[in-house]
Scaffold this active site. Structure first.
Site, PDB file in Angstrom:
ATOM      1  N   GLU A  35      -8.897  10.640  11.539  1.00 17.19           N
ATOM      2  CA  GLU A  35      -9.840   9.863  10.740  1.00 17.19           C
ATOM      3  C   GLU A  35     -11.260  10.043  11.290  1.00 17.19           C
ATOM      4  O   GLU A  35     -12.219  10.213  10.536  1.00 17.19           O
ATOM      5  CB  GLU A  35      -9.423   8.385  10.774  1.00 17.19           C
ATOM      6  CG  GLU A  35      -9.854   7.558   9.599  1.00 17.19           C
ATOM      7  CD  GLU A  35      -9.365   8.088   8.256  1.00 17.19           C
ATOM      8  OE1 GLU A  35     -10.160   8.084   7.316  1.00 17.19           O
ATOM      9  OE2 GLU A  35      -8.188   8.506   8.143  1.00 17.19           O
TER      10      GLU A  35
ATOM     11  N   ASP B 244      -6.767   0.188   8.856  1.00 19.42           N
ATOM     12  CA  ASP B 244      -6.995  -0.085   7.436  1.00 19.42           C
ATOM     13  C   ASP B 244      -7.933  -1.288   7.311  1.00 19.42           C
ATOM     14  O   ASP B 244      -7.684  -2.333   7.921  1.00 19.42           O
ATOM     15  CB  ASP B 244      -5.653  -0.373   6.743  1.00 19.42           C
ATOM     16  CG  ASP B 244      -4.726   0.841   6.791  1.00 19.42           C
ATOM     17  OD1 ASP B 244      -5.247   1.976   6.810  1.00 19.42           O
ATOM     18  OD2 ASP B 244      -3.490   0.660   6.825  1.00 19.42           O
TER      19      ASP B 244
ATOM     20  N   ASN C 212       6.415  -1.653  12.590  1.00 19.32           N
ATOM     21  CA  ASN C 212       5.294  -2.493  12.169  1.00 19.32           C
ATOM     22  C   ASN C 212       4.775  -3.194  13.414  1.00 19.32           C
ATOM     23  O   ASN C 212       5.364  -4.164  13.885  1.00 19.32           O
ATOM     24  CB  ASN C 212       5.762  -3.503  11.130  1.00 19.32           C
ATOM     25  CG  ASN C 212       4.611  -4.375  10.642  1.00 19.32           C
ATOM     26  OD1 ASN C 212       3.539  -4.404  11.240  1.00 19.32           O
ATOM     27  ND2 ASN C 212       4.838  -5.086   9.560  1.00 19.32           N
TER      28      ASN C 212
END
Ligand code: SAM
Length: 227
Positions: free
Chosen positions: A202, A124, A101
């Site tokens: 993406e 995100d 993380n």
């Protein structure tokens, strides 16, 4: 998926050689001490690793690390890089991936001033206002990112979400340690800019759907810091 991360107590407890860059002596890593290798470029939230892979060739003297929170996706990138290393012996030794993380554990892995580039590609969006604190570019985290950047270091961000781009620009513009690179010629001359637009999974998806991409590049204002 936030629990059970293993992480070193301090950056000097981390040995990057064995698991990540066993062939590091084959290239000439920038910012490296004689006997140890450390990452110098981070692809944060690397997903399936398209940019991590591309950067390995674009920046042959940098040590690239993709960081990804999803275990299966991280494993995919790890195997992808191992396959590439096998395909062309001696290549891709300067790229690796790690599951973590990155909003929590960067200080456990990196020393002050050790990074040359930080990439945030299609992060995100966390649309809802109550989730804005989860955004990976924030006032607090920008101070952390500045701490890790070396003099001349750069921060790159790209998204297809206009509102998120505006957030990135607002947060970075407001931060005293970052200055936007506006000069189109400078941006066009930087191969990392083209890579971040075209090489991530993406980014490719957005291109297929003929969507827009918005990006910004910032340089770290090392002139304001007493190093
Ligand atoms: N950068 C890639 C691209 O452009 O194709 C992937 C973009 S994807 C929309 C965002 C990625 O960030 C996801 O793979 C997600 O698992 C990862 N991610 C989200 N939060 C993270 C965190 N705190 N630390 C590391 N990775 C994170």
């Amino acid at each position: 998926h936030n629990d059970n991360f293993q992480y070193p107590l301090r950056p000097d407890k981390m040995d990057w050689t064995e698991e990540h860059y066993p062939g590091w002596e084959k290239y000439k890593p920038s910012g490296t001490t004689a006997d140890a290798v450390v990452p110098t470029v981070l692809d944060i939230g690397c997903g399936f690793g398209g940019l991590t892979v591309a950067l390995a060739t674009i920046l042959p003297n940098e040590t690239i690390l993709g960081m990804e929170i999803r275990a299966k996706v991280t494993e995919f990138v790890r195997l992808r890089l191992l396959a590439l290393r096998k395909e062309v012996p001696g290549s891709y030794e300067n790229a690796s991936v790690m599951r973590t993380n990155s909003m929590k554990f960067l200080p456990n892995y990196f020393r002050k001033g050790c990074l040359n580039k930080l990439f945030f590609c299609f992060p995100d969006p966390h649309f809802k206002r109550k989730n804005h604190p989860r955004r990976i570019v924030s006032e607090r985290l920008l101070s952390e990112y500045a701490y890790f950047l070396a003099p001349g270091g750069k921060l790159y961000c790209i998204t297809d979400v206009k509102e998120l781009h505006e957030w990135h620009v607002a947060k970075c513009d407001a931060h005293p340690l970052f200055e936007r690179i506006e000069d189109e010629k400078v941006l066009a001359a930087d191969p990392c800019v083209n890579a971040m637009v075209t090489e991530t999974e993406e980014g490719k998806k957005v291109a297929r759907n003929k969507g827009d991409k918005y990006y910004a590049v910032y340089k770290y204002r090392d002139d304001l810091v007493q190093n």
